[in-house]
Motif scaffolding. Structure first.
Motif, short mmCIF file in Angstrom:
data_model
loop_
_atom_site.label_atom_id
_atom_site.label_comp_id
_atom_site.label_asym_id
_atom_site.label_seq_id
_atom_site.Cartn_x
_atom_site.Cartn_y
_atom_site.Cartn_z
N UNK A 139 10.70 13.29 12.05
CA UNK A 139 10.52 11.84 12.08
C UNK A 139 11.06 11.25 13.37
N UNK A 140 12.20 11.74 13.85
CA UNK A 140 12.78 11.23 15.09
C UNK A 140 11.87 11.54 16.28
N UNK A 172 -5.61 -3.94 18.98
CA UNK A 172 -5.82 -3.30 17.69
C UNK A 172 -5.01 -2.01 17.59
N UNK A 173 -5.02 -1.25 18.70
CA UNK A 173 -4.25 -0.01 18.69
C UNK A 173 -2.75 -0.29 18.65
N UNK A 174 -2.31 -1.34 19.33
CA UNK A 174 -0.89 -1.72 19.31
C UNK A 174 -0.45 -2.10 17.89
N UNK A 175 -1.31 -2.81 17.17
CA UNK A 175 -0.98 -3.18 15.79
C UNK A 175 -0.84 -1.95 14.91
N UNK A 176 -1.74 -0.98 15.10
CA UNK A 176 -1.65 0.25 14.31
C UNK A 176 -0.39 1.04 14.65
N UNK A 177 -0.06 1.11 15.93
CA UNK A 177 1.15 1.83 16.35
C UNK A 177 2.39 1.14 15.78
N UNK A 183 6.73 2.17 9.45
CA UNK A 183 6.72 3.14 8.34
C UNK A 183 7.73 4.26 8.60
N UNK A 184 7.77 4.76 9.83
CA UNK A 184 8.72 5.82 10.17
C UNK A 184 10.15 5.32 10.14
N UNK A 186 11.30 3.07 8.14
CA UNK A 186 11.67 3.04 6.73
C UNK A 186 11.97 4.41 6.18
N UNK A 187 11.21 5.42 6.58
CA UNK A 187 11.44 6.78 6.10
C UNK A 187 12.74 7.34 6.67
N UNK A 188 13.02 7.04 7.93
CA UNK A 188 14.28 7.49 8.53
C UNK A 188 15.46 6.83 7.84
N UNK A 189 15.32 5.54 7.51
CA UNK A 189 16.40 4.84 6.80
C UNK A 189 16.63 5.46 5.42
N UNK A 190 15.55 5.85 4.75
CA UNK A 190 15.69 6.49 3.44
C UNK A 190 16.40 7.83 3.57
N UNK A 191 16.04 8.62 4.57
CA UNK A 191 16.71 9.91 4.77
C UNK A 191 18.17 9.73 5.15
N UNK A 192 18.46 8.74 5.97
CA UNK A 192 19.84 8.48 6.35
C UNK A 192 20.67 8.10 5.13
#
Length: 276
Positions: A139-140, A172-177, A183-184, A186-192
């Motif tokens: 994730x990092x 459009x690509x910036x919004x997706x990024x 999302x990442x 949030x996942x890193x915060x959950x793992x931490x």
């Protein structure tokens, strides 16, 4: 993660990515280890290990409710240990029992285990560990690539100038990024949170501390309901037996008639032979 034509353009000038992002967001400061309990030092020495405990406690059935409330109260008071009640269930029926699932820092888990150990007999205790080093590193690394890609897209947006078609696609690509980055994050915060805190599963039951009179009182209390269920079963069985009984009676009566006729016919035949 999507990789359209803009990503290909950005990667042409992208230098080799190192692993510097792996140690940024999930590392535990060395200074924080000082003054911690053994449980916290253990977590600090293993910044990628997530622990989960399971405790089975044999409590007198009359005290299951009070122990259940005491554990929840202790968790509410342990705000410094970030204690959170994730799940709870209390059964006060014929077989009283309770389960709780809590999350807290290692010091809070140790306090809860100490509190529970004096409430009854420990029949089972276990601890499992899950190594989250690989997903944390992945994730990092992905997050570092996304941040770099976003920076390059912003440069491309500036270069696009008044080219409306390019600006639309870049935005459009910036919004997706940005969505992928959030999302990442949030996942890193959950793992931490998972490696900085521990899970405790508590099971309260009355295996050896059940009252001698409780089964008798329960049997007497359920006598009328069991009696009605028995009568209803007998009536239902009788409803099935009556038609079969009638059919068997008719069959036996018909078979007897046929047997009698056959016997009389043989007797007449025998008498006729004797007369000849």
């Amino acid at each position: 993660m999507r990789f359209p034509f803009l990503l290909s353009i950005a990667l042409l000038t992208l230098p080799g990515c190192g692993n510097h992002a792996e140690t940024s967001s999930l590392a535990v400061p060395a200074a924080a280890v000082q003054g911690q309990s053994p449980g916290e030092k253990r977590a600090a020495r293993n910044p990628s290990i997530a622990y989960e405990h399971s405790l089975h406690l044999d409590v007198h059935e009359d005290k299951i409710g009070s122990v259940y409330e005491a554990v929840q109260a202790a968790c509410r008071e342990a705000t410094a240990d970030q204690c959170v009640l994730l799940e709870s269930r209390l059964d006060t029926g014929n077989h009283a029992s309770a389960t709780l699932r809590l999350r807290a820092r290692p010091t809070g888990i140790e306090k809860l285990l100490t509190l529970l150990s004096i409430q009854g007999g420990v029949t089972h205790i276990s601890r499992t560990a899950e190594d989250l080093a690989q997903p944390m590193a992945d994730h990092s690394r992905k997050l570092a690539m996304l941040h770099d890609y976003r920076s390059r897209l912003e440069v491309l947006r500036v270069r696009a100038g008044s080219n409306i078609d390019s600006l639309i696609r870049i935005n459009k690509e910036l919004a997706q990024v940005q969505n992928d980055i959030e999302a990442l994050d949030g996942e890193i915060a959950r793992l931490r949170q998972r490696v900085e805190t521990e899970i405790l599963n508590v099971h309260l039951d009355a295996v050896h501390h059940r009252s001698f009179m409780r089964p008798l009182s329960q049997a007497l209390a359920n006598f009328t309901s069991h009696l009605s269920e028995g009568l209803s079963s007998a009536i239902t069985g009788l409803a099935y037996v009556i038609p079969w009984s009638i059919m068997l009676f008719v069959f036996a009566w018909g078979a007897g008639k046929l047997w009698g006729r056959s016997k009389r016919a043989r007797a007449r035949h025998d008498l006729g032979r004797e007369d000849r």
